[in-house]
Design a protein around this motif. Sequence first.
Motif, PDB file in Angstrom:
ATOM      1  N   UNK A 182       0.853  -1.026  -0.017  1.00 18.04           N
ATOM      2  CA  UNK A 182      -0.133  -0.037   0.062  1.00 18.04           C
ATOM      3  C   UNK A 182       0.786   1.127  -0.076  1.00 18.04           C
ATOM      4  N   UNK A 183       0.761   1.934  -1.136  1.00 24.23           N
ATOM      5  CA  UNK A 183       1.607   3.192  -1.135  1.00 24.23           C
ATOM      6  C   UNK A 183       0.812   4.071  -0.813  1.00 24.23           C
ATOM      7  N   UNK A 184       1.149   4.981   0.547  1.00 22.47           N
ATOM      8  CA  UNK A 184       0.316   5.646   1.058  1.00 22.47           C
ATOM      9  C   UNK A 184       0.669   7.326   0.785  1.00 22.47           C
ATOM     10  N   UNK A 208     -13.140   4.449   1.976  1.00 17.88           N
ATOM     11  CA  UNK A 208     -13.601   3.231   1.021  1.00 17.88           C
ATOM     12  C   UNK A 208     -13.062   2.026   1.901  1.00 17.88           C
ATOM     13  N   UNK A 209     -13.913   1.041   1.837  1.00 17.24           N
ATOM     14  CA  UNK A 209     -13.469  -0.416   2.475  1.00 17.24           C
ATOM     15  C   UNK A 209     -13.584  -1.478   1.445  1.00 17.24           C
ATOM     16  N   UNK A 210     -12.802  -1.306   0.300  1.00 19.39           N
ATOM     17  CA  UNK A 210     -12.851  -2.419  -0.681  1.00 19.39           C
ATOM     18  C   UNK A 210     -11.590  -2.880  -0.974  1.00 19.39           C
ATOM     19  N   UNK A 211     -10.642  -2.453  -0.278  1.00 16.47           N
ATOM     20  CA  UNK A 211      -9.408  -3.427  -0.052  1.00 16.47           C
ATOM     21  C   UNK A 211      -9.161  -4.647   0.143  1.00 16.47           C
ATOM     22  N   UNK A 212     -10.071  -5.217   0.843  1.00 19.49           N
ATOM     23  CA  UNK A 212     -10.326  -6.698   1.094  1.00 19.49           C
ATOM     24  C   UNK A 212     -10.641  -7.281  -0.202  1.00 19.49           C
ATOM     25  N   UNK A 213     -11.607  -6.976  -0.966  1.00 17.38           N
ATOM     26  CA  UNK A 213     -12.108  -7.472  -2.123  1.00 17.38           C
ATOM     27  C   UNK A 213     -11.038  -7.320  -3.177  1.00 17.38           C
ATOM     28  N   UNK A 214     -10.216  -6.380  -3.370  1.00 15.91           N
ATOM     29  CA  UNK A 214      -9.188  -6.586  -4.255  1.00 15.91           C
ATOM     30  C   UNK A 214      -8.095  -7.512  -3.861  1.00 15.91           C
ATOM     31  N   UNK A 248      -5.857   1.409   8.531  1.00 22.45           N
ATOM     32  CA  UNK A 248      -6.983   0.625   7.369  1.00 22.45           C
ATOM     33  C   UNK A 248      -6.316  -0.539   6.932  1.00 22.45           C
ATOM     34  N   UNK A 249      -5.266  -0.809   6.415  1.00 22.67           N
ATOM     35  CA  UNK A 249      -4.476  -2.021   6.028  1.00 22.67           C
ATOM     36  C   UNK A 249      -4.783  -2.943   6.995  1.00 22.67           C
ATOM     37  N   UNK A 250      -4.742  -2.871   8.120  1.00 19.01           N
ATOM     38  CA  UNK A 250      -4.797  -4.001   9.188  1.00 19.01           C
ATOM     39  C   UNK A 250      -6.265  -4.409   9.268  1.00 19.01           C
TER      40      UNK A 250
END
Length: 473
Positions: A182-184, A208-214, A248-250
Amino acid sequence: AVKSFEELKESIAQLAKWAGLPMDERKLYILPLPGLLCGAEVDHQKFLVHEAVELTDPKDPAAIAAALRQLAGKGLKKKKVILLVNQPSCRYVAKKFPDMTEEELDESLYWEEDRIFYTDEPMALGHRVLSHGPEGYDTLLAAWPRKEMDIWRRGTKQAGCTLEAAYPVMDISLSPRPFFALYAKKDSATLSFRKGHEVYTKRMTLSEENGAFFMASMMEQHQEIRLPCCVIPMADCTEEKWEDWQQWMTWEMQKVNAGEEKCMEELEESPQLYWADACGMGEETSLWHRILPLFIYGDTCQIRLPLSHERATPFFSPENRTLRLAQGASAAALLFFLFAVGRYGWYVTEEMKWQKEAVAWQPVKEMWMAQKQKDKQEQDRLDFLKQLEKNDFHWEQKLVLLADGLPQGVVLSDIKAEGNKVQITGTAVSSSALHAFEKQLQQTWGGQCRLAKRKNNGRTKLVEFRLEWTKGD
């Protein structure tokens, strides 16, 4: 688990060696962060020296030069610098192109730059080809505004250094294994999945909370069960923002590990995402742990952003063919002229050298000519004496022999010598007497005897004759 920073560096170096990653010579990397300029000298993917100094304004060449001088004062003295480009203005996209030659691909990238990135601003554009087949090219493009590149070029020059290369950080392979990074940035982030040369990215925001889906989709598509993750701060990512993105990543990783995404139902085992050792989630969360992979694996970057403004053009192309031929002819004519001038100069120099030598040897030459003339005169005298000796027939002895052997009935009236010949004139009472005299002359004098004249006198009844005698060889 890695317990210390030194153990962390050693483990990464061993992993790189095991994976067969390229090992380059000592390099100096610099990386800007909010208020800081970080620098590290790396040799064979091992740290030699690393420091961080204050950077007051990353858009001011003078401030960049001052920061580089501070790094040099702390031991980072290498003059050739590699910039790791992590500015938020750096674009990184995947793009497909139809089948064409590599030259045509470069041409398309040059002319379609504004359409690809939707900007009229000049960009430093680099690319690498992921695959090439009948359907065309799959490429990764990285572009950075040219004006920002120029700021860093001027800053390094003012510090007495040279900007050797510019690597976009998103193209650096942070692990030999597949991974998520994740490039923050300050207001957004780019979530990237990389497996070998394949790269997939998606833009994220904190709301957004679509990182898990990706991440779940990538793991299911590539049949990966256990993958490392890391958060890399970009140039405008402050400490507070980095912590927000870390949380967020966690949260997104926990959702994947809990199996909440339906797209992962086909996986045989439960997925597991974990923090990479160098992401700052271990016992140490220092700045260097966050950016350590960028320096260690900097040489794995395959995209080089062009440093100069000039567009690279082929040396010989249909557009400049006539010009190149004319330049070649001019160069050949110039070389011939220089060769001719050089040869003429050589001949002139040799001629002057010969003239000087001739002047120096003139007295010797005159002495030699005088001696040669003297030798010739002496030789002429010897030849004259030899000729006299050769022409000396010993007449006294010959005449005595002739008189003693003169046949009866032969009277000689004249003897005359002309050169090598002797003419004898006389009369004989008969032809037999003449033949006897001729034979006697041949025996006593030797040489050759020839009857030159013979006449019968009717009044005196005598034979008048003239013999020619020639000395033999």
